[in-house]
Design an enzyme around this catalytic site. Structure first.
Site, PDB file in Angstrom:
ATOM      1  N   CYS A 119       0.826  -1.224   0.000  1.00  0.00           N
ATOM      2  CA  CYS A 119       0.000   0.000   0.000  1.00  0.00           C
ATOM      3  C   CYS A 119       0.854   1.267   0.000  1.00  0.00           C
ATOM      4  O   CYS A 119       0.369   2.340  -0.340  1.00  0.00           O
ATOM      5  CB  CYS A 119      -0.944   0.005   1.198  1.00  0.00           C
ATOM      6  SG  CYS A 119      -1.956  -1.465   1.287  1.00  0.00           S
ATOM      7  N   HIS A 260      -3.391   7.071   2.483  1.00  0.00           N
ATOM      8  CA  HIS A 260      -3.819   5.732   2.091  1.00  0.00           C
ATOM      9  C   HIS A 260      -5.158   5.409   2.765  1.00  0.00           C
ATOM     10  O   HIS A 260      -5.324   5.628   3.969  1.00  0.00           O
ATOM     11  CB  HIS A 260      -2.745   4.714   2.498  1.00  0.00           C
ATOM     12  CG  HIS A 260      -3.190   3.300   2.313  1.00  0.00           C
ATOM     13  ND1 HIS A 260      -3.770   2.859   1.143  1.00  0.00           N
ATOM     14  CD2 HIS A 260      -3.153   2.228   3.151  1.00  0.00           C
ATOM     15  CE1 HIS A 260      -4.071   1.585   1.270  1.00  0.00           C
ATOM     16  NE2 HIS A 260      -3.714   1.177   2.483  1.00  0.00           N
ATOM     17  N   ASN A 290     -10.213  -0.280   0.241  1.00  0.00           N
ATOM     18  CA  ASN A 290      -8.753  -0.144   0.216  1.00  0.00           C
ATOM     19  C   ASN A 290      -8.232  -0.764  -1.085  1.00  0.00           C
ATOM     20  O   ASN A 290      -8.330  -1.975  -1.274  1.00  0.00           O
ATOM     21  CB  ASN A 290      -8.182  -0.877   1.445  1.00  0.00           C
ATOM     22  CG  ASN A 290      -6.673  -0.887   1.490  1.00  0.00           C
ATOM     23  OD1 ASN A 290      -6.007  -0.549   0.514  1.00  0.00           O
ATOM     24  ND2 ASN A 290      -6.128  -1.295   2.624  1.00  0.00           N
TER      25      ASN A 290
HETATM   26  O1  UT7 Z   1      -3.523  -1.379   3.791  1.00  0.00           O
HETATM   27  C1  UT7 Z   1      -3.366  -2.035   5.006  1.00  0.00           C
HETATM   28  C2  UT7 Z   1      -4.379  -3.119   5.079  1.00  0.00           C
HETATM   29  N1  UT7 Z   1      -4.946  -3.504   6.280  1.00  0.00           N
HETATM   30  C3  UT7 Z   1      -5.486  -2.693   7.238  1.00  0.00           C
HETATM   31  O2  UT7 Z   1      -5.391  -1.514   7.247  1.00  0.00           O
HETATM   32  C4  UT7 Z   1      -6.229  -3.410   8.333  1.00  0.00           C
HETATM   33  C5  UT7 Z   1      -6.125  -2.745   9.684  1.00  0.00           C
HETATM   34  N2  UT7 Z   1      -7.054  -3.382  10.588  1.00  0.00           N
HETATM   35  C6  UT7 Z   1      -8.376  -3.105  10.575  1.00  0.00           C
HETATM   36  O3  UT7 Z   1      -8.828  -2.279   9.791  1.00  0.00           O
HETATM   37  C7  UT7 Z   1      -9.253  -3.776  11.598  1.00  0.00           C
HETATM   38  O4  UT7 Z   1      -8.457  -4.532  12.486  1.00  0.00           O
HETATM   39  C8  UT7 Z   1     -10.339  -4.710  10.955  1.00  0.00           C
HETATM   40  C9  UT7 Z   1     -11.384  -3.867  10.248  1.00  0.00           C
HETATM   41  C10 UT7 Z   1      -9.703  -5.659   9.979  1.00  0.00           C
HETATM   42  C11 UT7 Z   1     -11.028  -5.496  12.045  1.00  0.00           C
HETATM   43  O5  UT7 Z   1     -11.615  -4.607  12.986  1.00  0.00           O
HETATM   44  P1  UT7 Z   1     -11.394  -4.802  14.548  1.00  0.00           P
HETATM   45  O6  UT7 Z   1     -12.165  -3.761  15.219  1.00  0.00           O
HETATM   46  O7  UT7 Z   1      -9.901  -4.838  14.776  1.00  0.00           O
HETATM   47  O8  UT7 Z   1     -12.053  -6.208  14.787  1.00  0.00           O
HETATM   48  P2  UT7 Z   1     -11.413  -7.498  15.441  1.00  0.00           P
HETATM   49  O9  UT7 Z   1     -10.464  -8.152  14.504  1.00  0.00           O
HETATM   50  O10 UT7 Z   1     -10.946  -7.148  16.821  1.00  0.00           O
HETATM   51  O11 UT7 Z   1     -12.675  -8.412  15.592  1.00  0.00           O
HETATM   52  C12 UT7 Z   1     -13.743  -8.071  16.468  1.00  0.00           C
HETATM   53  C13 UT7 Z   1     -14.850  -9.069  16.254  1.00  0.00           C
HETATM   54  C14 UT7 Z   1     -14.372 -10.517  16.252  1.00  0.00           C
HETATM   55  O12 UT7 Z   1     -15.363 -11.308  16.864  1.00  0.00           O
HETATM   56  P3  UT7 Z   1     -15.173 -11.809  18.395  1.00  0.00           P
HETATM   57  O13 UT7 Z   1     -13.895 -12.621  18.363  1.00  0.00           O
HETATM   58  O14 UT7 Z   1     -15.070 -10.561  19.212  1.00  0.00           O
HETATM   59  O15 UT7 Z   1     -16.401 -12.603  18.621  1.00  0.00           O
HETATM   60  C15 UT7 Z   1     -14.310 -10.849  14.796  1.00  0.00           C
HETATM   61  O16 UT7 Z   1     -14.481 -12.220  14.531  1.00  0.00           O
HETATM   62  O17 UT7 Z   1     -15.453  -8.842  14.982  1.00  0.00           O
HETATM   63  C16 UT7 Z   1     -15.483 -10.071  14.267  1.00  0.00           C
HETATM   64  N3  UT7 Z   1     -15.407  -9.785  12.844  1.00  0.00           N
HETATM   65  C17 UT7 Z   1     -16.494  -9.501  12.112  1.00  0.00           C
HETATM   66  N4  UT7 Z   1     -17.789  -9.432  12.412  1.00  0.00           N
HETATM   67  C18 UT7 Z   1     -18.633  -9.116  11.433  1.00  0.00           C
HETATM   68  C19 UT7 Z   1     -14.307  -9.738  12.061  1.00  0.00           C
HETATM   69  N5  UT7 Z   1     -14.670  -9.439  10.804  1.00  0.00           N
HETATM   70  C20 UT7 Z   1     -15.999  -9.289  10.799  1.00  0.00           C
HETATM   71  C21 UT7 Z   1     -16.949  -8.977   9.825  1.00  0.00           C
HETATM   72  N6  UT7 Z   1     -18.253  -8.893  10.173  1.00  0.00           N
HETATM   73  N7  UT7 Z   1     -16.610  -8.739   8.526  1.00  0.00           N
END
Ligand code: UT7
Length: 333
Positions: A119, A260, A290
Site C-alpha cells: 500500500c 492511504h 482499500n
Molecule cells: O492497507 C493495510 C491493510 N490492512 C489494514 O489496514 C487493516 C487494519 N485493521 C483493521 O482495519 C481492523 O483490524 C479490521 C477492520 C480488519 C477489524 O476490525 P477490529 O475492530 O480490529 O475487529 P477485530 O479483529 O478485533 O474483531 C472483532 C470481532 C471478532 O469477533 P469476536 O472474536 O469478538 O467474537 C471478529 O471475529 O469482529 C469479528 N469480525 C467480524 N464481524 C462481522 C471480524 N470481521 C468481521 C466482519 N463482520 N466482517
C-alpha cells in the site's frame, strides 16, 4: 539523459481508473456472517470496485489510468522516458506491469519497472521518480499505482475480504527549471520483522507458526488486522508529524493530506491526534475500499481534478502497508 544540475519537478497531469463493478455491504451480508452496520462502524466502507477478471485485470486498469494522465498532461506516450508502476498484483512477476503498460501507451524504449511496497508503493514510486528527475537521469516520468486486490482475496475470510477493492492512479512528472517545484521532503521506511501481519504466501511452507491457525487460502492475502491497525495508527501520526517538522510547516499550511485509504478509524485517529481539519484529509474509502497501491493516486487524481491541489499550499502523500512499509512525500506545485 545525462546528469545535469539539479532541477525541479512539475506534475503535468493525473489520471485514474476503477472498474464499473461494485461489491456493496449488502452483497457481503448475502455471502458471509457480517452486517452493513459492523462494516461501516469498523471500517467506514460501504462499497468497493471489483474487476470482472474475464474482461480486465491490473494491467487494463493501469493502462486506463496512465492514458487518462497522458491526456490530462497533453503529451504523447512517446515523450515518456521512464515508467514506474507500484503494484503487488502484477498479472505476471515477469514481465513487469510497467513494461507492458509502457508499450500500450506508445512509450516504447522507455525504462520501465515495478515497485513492490504494497500500500506504500505509489508513495515510494513517486519519491523515486522525483529523485531520478532531479538528478537529471530522466525528463518525463509516468508513475502508476495499481492493485487488483480482489484477485488475491479469499472471500471466505470475512475480516480481510470486506476491506479491499480494485483501482489505479497515475501521474506524469516532468523536469522543470524551477527547483522549488516538486517533492520538497520525502521519507520511506520498512520494518520486515512485522512481515507476517500482511502477506501473500505461495506455499504452505511460507506460513509462519504464528499464523498457522489462519484458514485463508494459499495465494490469497492474509492479515492480522489488529496488528496492522496498531502499527498504522502510530505510524500515520509519526510520518505526518515528521513531514511537518522537517519542512517547518504547520498543519494549516497544507492544502491536502492525501492518505492511504485503509480504515476510516485509522485516518480519523491520526487526524484528531495531529489536529487536522477534516476538510484537509480526503476520504473516499466509503466508495472504493482499500485499493492498496491504487488508493493514494486515485485520491490524488480526484483531488487534482476537483481543483483542491493548488500552487499556493503544499500537499502531503502518506501511506503504510505490507512489509511492513511506510512513506511520506511533501509536494509543492
Ligand atoms: O492497507 C493495510 C491493510 N490492512 C489494514 O489496514 C487493516 C487494519 N485493521 C483493521 O482495519 C481492523 O483490524 C479490521 C477492520 C480488519 C477489524 O476490525 P477490529 O475492530 O480490529 O475487529 P477485530 O479483529 O478485533 O474483531 C472483532 C470481532 C471478532 O469477533 P469476536 O472474536 O469478538 O467474537 C471478529 O471475529 O469482529 C469479528 N469480525 C467480524 N464481524 C462481522 C471480524 N470481521 C468481521 C466482519 N463482520 N466482517
Amino acid at each position: 539523459m545525462n546528469a545535469q544540475t539539479l532541477c525541479g519537478v512539475r506534475i503535468l497531469g493525473t489520471g485514474s481508473a476503477a472498474p464499473e463493478g461494485r461489491l456493496t455491504n449488502a452483497d457481503f451480508e448475502k455471502m458471509l456472517d457480517t452486517s452493513d452496520e459492523w462494516i461501516v462502524q469498523r471500517t467506514g466502507i460501504r462499497e468497493r470496485r471489483v474487476l470482472d477478471l474475464d474482461k480486465g485485470n491490473g494491467l487494463t486498469l493501469a493502462h486506463e489510468a496512465l492514458q487518462n494522465a497522458i491526456d490530462a498532461a497533453g503529451i504523447q506516450g512517446s515523450e515518456i522516458d521512464l515508467v514506474i508502476c507500484a503494484t503487488v498484483t502484477s498479472v505476471m512477476t515477469c514481465p513487469s506491469t510497467a513494461a507492458r503498460v509502457a508499450a500500450e501507451v506508445g512509450a516504447t524504449g522507455a525504462a520501465a519497472f515495478d515497485v513492490g511496497a504494497a500500500c506504500s508503493g505509489f508513495v515510494y514510486a513517486i519519491n523515486l521518480a522525483d529523485s531520478i528527475v532531479r538528478a537529471g537521469r530522466a525528463k518525463t516520468v509516468a508513475v502508476i499505482g495499481v492493485d487488483a486486490m480482489t484477485s488475491i482475496i479469499d472471500y471466505a475470510d470475512r475480516t480481510c475480504s470486506i476491506l479491499f477493492g480494485d483501482a489505479a492512479g497515475a501521474v506524469i512528472l516532468r523536469a522543470d527549471p524551477n527547483p522549488e517545484l516538486g517533492c520538497i521532503y520525502q521519507h520511506m521506511g520498512a520494518d520486515g520483522s512485522g512481515w507476517h501481519a500482511l502477506y501473500i504466501p505461495r506455499y504452505e511452507k511460507d506460513i509462519p507458526a504464528c499464523d498457522s491457525e489462519n484458514k485463508t487460502r494459499l495465494g490469497c492475502l492474509r492479515m492480522n488486522g489488529k496488528e496492522v491497525f496498531k502499527f498504522a495508527v502510530t505510524k500515520f501520526r509519526e510520518v505526518i508529524e515528521d513531514a511537518l517538522a522537517k519542512t517547518n510547516l504547520q498543519p494549516a499550511d497544507i492544502s491536502q493530506f492525501v492518505c492511504h485509504q485503509s480504515n476510516i478509524r485509522i485516518i480519523d485517529a491520526a487526524r484528531e491526534r495531529i489536529g487536522l481539519d477534516p476538510s484537509q484529509v480526503y476520504v473516499n474509502i466509503d466508495k472504493y475500499g482499500n485499493s492498496s497501491a491504487g488508493s493514494v493516486p486515485l485520491c490524488l487524481d480526484q483531488l487534482w481534478r476537483a481543483g483542491k491541489i493548488t500552487p499556493g499550499k503544499p500537499f502531503v502523500l502518506v501511506a503504510f502497508g505490507g512489509g511492513l512499509t511506510w512513506a511520506s512525500s511533501v509536494w509543492r506545485i
